[in-house]
Design an enzyme around this catalytic site. Structure first.
Site, mmCIF file in Angstrom:
data_model
loop_
_atom_site.group_PDB
_atom_site.id
_atom_site.type_symbol
_atom_site.label_atom_id
_atom_site.label_comp_id
_atom_site.label_asym_id
_atom_site.label_seq_id
_atom_site.Cartn_x
_atom_site.Cartn_y
_atom_site.Cartn_z
ATOM 1 N N LEU A 17 0.901 -1.125 -0.116
ATOM 2 C CA LEU A 17 -0.030 0.030 0.101
ATOM 3 C C LEU A 17 0.797 1.208 0.174
ATOM 4 O O LEU A 17 0.473 2.268 -0.737
ATOM 5 C CB LEU A 17 -0.995 -0.074 1.240
ATOM 6 C CG LEU A 17 -2.055 -1.250 1.469
ATOM 7 C CD1 LEU A 17 -2.600 -1.005 2.751
ATOM 8 C CD2 LEU A 17 -2.854 -1.171 0.077
ATOM 9 N N ASP A 36 10.633 3.359 5.822
ATOM 10 C CA ASP A 36 10.567 1.878 6.015
ATOM 11 C C ASP A 36 11.869 1.569 6.548
ATOM 12 O O ASP A 36 12.702 2.306 6.819
ATOM 13 C CB ASP A 36 10.280 1.317 4.224
ATOM 14 C CG ASP A 36 9.319 0.068 4.808
ATOM 15 O OD1 ASP A 36 9.570 -0.593 5.617
ATOM 16 O OD2 ASP A 36 8.480 -0.154 3.753
ATOM 17 N N CYS A 84 1.322 3.768 6.237
ATOM 18 C CA CYS A 84 0.919 2.407 5.695
ATOM 19 C C CYS A 84 1.485 1.454 6.523
ATOM 20 O O CYS A 84 1.514 0.149 6.367
ATOM 21 C CB CYS A 84 1.232 2.373 4.318
ATOM 22 S SG CYS A 84 -0.080 3.476 3.243
ATOM 23 N N TYR A 159 -3.548 -8.194 15.971
ATOM 24 C CA TYR A 159 -3.606 -7.265 14.949
ATOM 25 C C TYR A 159 -5.095 -6.392 15.095
ATOM 26 O O TYR A 159 -5.062 -5.165 14.910
ATOM 27 C CB TYR A 159 -3.889 -7.834 13.632
ATOM 28 C CG TYR A 159 -4.111 -7.367 12.381
ATOM 29 C CD1 TYR A 159 -2.662 -6.592 11.549
ATOM 30 C CD2 TYR A 159 -4.971 -7.461 11.572
ATOM 31 C CE1 TYR A 159 -2.999 -5.785 10.670
ATOM 32 C CE2 TYR A 159 -5.310 -6.498 10.285
ATOM 33 C CZ TYR A 159 -4.089 -5.864 9.762
ATOM 34 O OH TYR A 159 -4.143 -5.284 8.755
ATOM 35 N N LYS A 163 -5.465 -2.146 15.067
ATOM 36 C CA LYS A 163 -6.105 -1.276 14.000
ATOM 37 C C LYS A 163 -7.516 -0.821 14.872
ATOM 38 O O LYS A 163 -7.837 0.135 14.403
ATOM 39 C CB LYS A 163 -6.595 -2.243 13.021
ATOM 40 C CG LYS A 163 -5.429 -2.823 12.231
ATOM 41 C CD LYS A 163 -4.504 -1.611 11.588
ATOM 42 C CE LYS A 163 -3.465 -2.328 10.504
ATOM 43 N NZ LYS A 163 -2.575 -1.215 10.066
#
Length: 253
Positions: A17, A36, A84, A159, A163
């Protein structure tokens, strides 16, 4: 918010993404700083208008250095941040091998939720120091949640927690930063064809796609990128989470 003649930060910008979003922003005229991990940055292909900046998003010091780099050109103020970066290991709270690793749970929250918060906070400080545009805007932050924030499956406790935290962060962050002319939005993607799915079989991917009402396929990274840019462009979108999932509602397994 226009993308031409600005600077932008995209975390997780070396693949998936993030890479699609970085390329789309650069194509729109932005100077993009793709954050990154070092190995990911060194393996990423060269893209015009994109500079890779090795950064651990959980490190405030490294994020501050990256934001300083992205803010250095006064002719291209930092206006856009798209978060992202994330990881998604699977583990049950209680399974055949014992309980969920507390260290793994902590790691997922640190990368996905804390990393998002660190980048947003440090970048917002830099944005707030810039001159606003004619409409009083200084920037927009687009964070990435997941449909797992709402429909977490077996094995997604960590996870989904991370989120869900991003979903809960959206409105208070937008309210906090409104006085500086900074908008905050979140995208909650469904199942996207990213490198994480590259190792699974075509049969497995077809099974995932079959669960999507319409279009009955996996989403593409460029579709996420297009939505992120649409949010940047649409000045009245603020404090909201947009699902990009083809009307998918995840089953327990």
């Amino acid at each position: 918010m226009q993308t031409a003649h600005i600077s932008a930060i995209v975390t997780g910008g070396a693949s998936g993404l993030g890479a699609a979003t970085a390329a789309a922003l650069a194509d729109g005229g932005a100077r993009v700083y793709a954050l990154d991990l070092p190995d990911a940055c060194s393996a990423a292909p060269a893209v015009d208008g994109v500079e890779y900046v090795p950064t651990d998003v959980t490190s405030e010091a490294e994020v501050r250095a990256a934001v300083a780099t992205a803010s250095a050109d006064a002719e291209r103020p930092l206006r856009v941040v798209v978060n992202c970066a994330g990881i998604g290991p699977s583990a049950r709270i209680l399974g055949k091998k014992g309980t969920h690793s507390i260290d793994l749970y902590r790691k997922v929250l640190e990368v996905n939720l804390l990393g998002t918060f660190v980048v947003m906070t440090v970048a917002a400080e830099a944005m707030a120091a810039t001159e606003p545009d004619a409409d009083g805007q200084r920037g927009v932050v687009v964070n990435t949640a997941s449909v797992a924030a709402y429909d977490g499956q077996v094995g997604q406790a960590a996870y989904s927690s991370s989120k869900g935290g991003i979903v809960g962060l959206t409105l208070p962050a937008a309210r906090d930063l409104a006085q500086y002319g900074i908008r905050v939005m979140t995208i909650a993607p469904g199942i996207v064809e990213t490198p994480m799915l590259a190792t699974v079989s075509e049969e497995f991917r077809a099974g995932l796609a079959a669960g999507v009402p319409f279009p009955q396929r996996l989403a593409r990274p460029d579709e996420y990128a297009r939505l992120a840019l649409a949010i940047v462009d649409h000045d009245y979108l603020n404090g909201e989470v947009v699902r990009m999932d083809g009307a998918l509602r995840m089953a327990p397994r």
